[in-house]
Structures are given as C-alpha cells and as structure tokens.
Write an enzyme that holds these catalytic residues in place. Structure first.
Site, mmCIF file in Angstrom:
data_model
loop_
_atom_site.group_PDB
_atom_site.id
_atom_site.type_symbol
_atom_site.label_atom_id
_atom_site.label_comp_id
_atom_site.label_asym_id
_atom_site.label_seq_id
_atom_site.Cartn_x
_atom_site.Cartn_y
_atom_site.Cartn_z
ATOM 1 N N CYS A 41 43.261 34.565 39.920
ATOM 2 C CA CYS A 41 42.302 34.592 38.815
ATOM 3 C C CYS A 41 42.581 33.438 37.846
ATOM 4 C CB CYS A 41 42.324 35.956 38.127
ATOM 5 S SG CYS A 41 40.863 36.275 37.098
ATOM 6 N N GLU A 98 47.160 41.981 43.481
ATOM 7 C CA GLU A 98 48.192 42.815 42.870
ATOM 8 C C GLU A 98 47.629 44.135 42.344
ATOM 9 O OE1 GLU A 98 46.495 40.768 39.256
ATOM 10 O OE2 GLU A 98 46.703 40.386 41.415
ATOM 11 N N HIS A 130 42.048 40.058 42.586
ATOM 12 C CA HIS A 130 43.409 40.427 42.199
ATOM 13 C C HIS A 130 44.107 41.261 43.280
ATOM 14 C CE1 HIS A 130 43.477 39.334 37.831
ATOM 15 N NE2 HIS A 130 42.168 39.373 37.992
#
Length: 226
Positions: A86, A196, A194
């Site tokens: 990002c 994560e 994302h």
C-alpha cells in the site's frame, strides 16, 4: 532469518506486518525507524502501509527522501527481497524502485473492503506458493491506489511477467486492473492490497500467509534473483 519492517512517521500497519510475518514464518522481525542508514543485518525488507508524512504533496513523495531509502535501494541492488504494501508501494514508485505511479481512485472514494485478486506470476520469490490464475482474497484500504504507467511500460510489464497480481474486478481504475508489480530483477514487489490483513480465518482470508512464507522460503533456500 531476520526481517526489517520500516517505520515512517505516519506508518500504521507496521505492527500488523510484524504480527503477520511472525505468524507465517516464526522469524525474527525488527521494526526499523526511517532514520536508519544500514539495513545490512536484515535478510528481507518490508515497507508497510499507512500515511507516511500525512500523505502531503503525494503519497510517498516525502518518505522517498528518508535516510533509510538509500539503504533500501542498496539492499535491493544487492538482491535482497523488498516488499512494499500500500503506502510502501507508493514510496517504492516515488523512489524509482518500481515503475509507474499510484494516483487517486477513479471514483474519488477511499475503499476499505475485501478484494479478489488474480495471481498473474507464480515464479517470483513472493508468489511461488500461489498458482498462476488462482484467485485469492486480500483486503484493500486506499484512496490513492490507482496504478498508472505509460502504455509502453504496461506492455513491457506484461511481456516480462512483471505484473504479479491483478484485480478480478475493477476496484479503483488501475490500468489493466494491476494490483501489484515487480521490478525488472524480480526482487522488489509493490502491491496495494494488504496481505498482512489476510493471515487468519477471523480476518476473512488466510491467503496472505503464503506471501510471507514464500519470501521466507526463498531466503532460506538462497534463491538468487537477477
């Protein structure tokens, strides 16, 4: 192995990245402040999401001048794996480590939602645990995530297999629905979604785990890139 997660003023996904890497690999992960000038002790580098320097001027435009970016460039040139997520992707394009740019979404809205991605390259150190053509669920959270580049650059990215992921549906107006791209050498990946935030069932997807696991495997196996 040891990972460095770079923290800029305004980063807000650094703890998420640390938790995801730990969950996926069990490796040592160190948060590194943006004023650090030496990243040689680390085996892989992550530039996390957030709003570095408040996104003033342009997303990533000020962070590119942080002292740590010279070290990021040096380690990338040495062949280490660098992942920009990002805002990290935005910083990498501003720093010239990846081609193209990230600009305002075509609908001028900030979107925070689960996105379906298509794996376009399963041969990179970041994507080797996916299958080409596979659809994975990775969330997005951005207002300036529309990827743009000259047509010649887009053609070259496609020809060389440097488009890592595309969006299954148009979420932000990105050229050719690009969600993530690789550098020419293949050891730097930037993506707007994302991974994560897709590492546990309660998050709605665990598809992000394989990205961090693939990086771990590539480093442990001493994969040479470039």
């Amino acid at each position: 192995m040891r990972w460095a997660v770079i923290v800029f003023p305004g980063s807000n996904c650094d703890d998420d990245a640390v938790a995801a890497i730990t969950r996926a690999t069990g490796d040592e992960v160190v948060k590194v402040w943006h004023q650090e000038r030496d990243l040689r002790p680390y085996d892989a580098i992550v530039l996390p999401g957030g709003f570095s320097y408040g996104d003033y001027l342009r997303c990533g435009a000020i962070a590119r001048f942080s002292p740590v970016m010279a070290a990021v460039r040096a380690e990338a040139e040495a062949g280490k794996l660098v992942l920009g997520i990002c805002n990290g992707f935005q910083i990498l394009t501003e720093a010239g480590l990846l081609p193209g740019a990230l600009v305002r979404n075509h609908h001028l809205q900030f979107r925070c939602e689960m996105a379906e991605l298509v794996v376009e390259n399963d041969r990179s150190p970041f994507t080797s645990l996916y299958r080409r053509g596979e659809r994975v669920r990775i969330p997005i959270a951005h207002g300036e995530g529309r990827y743009i580049a000259d047509e010649a650059v887009l053609d070259e990215l496609a020809r060389a297999g440097r488009i890592a992921f595309t969006y299954a549906a148009d979420v932000n107006g990105s050229a050719r629905r690009i969600a993530g791209v690789l550098n020419e050498r293949g050891n730097v990946l930037g993506l707007m979604p994302h991974p994560e935030r897709a590492v546990a069932a309660w998050m709605g997807s665990e598809d992000g785990l394989r990205m961090f696991a693939a990086i771990h495997r590539a480093v442990e196996e001493g994969v040479h890139v470039g």
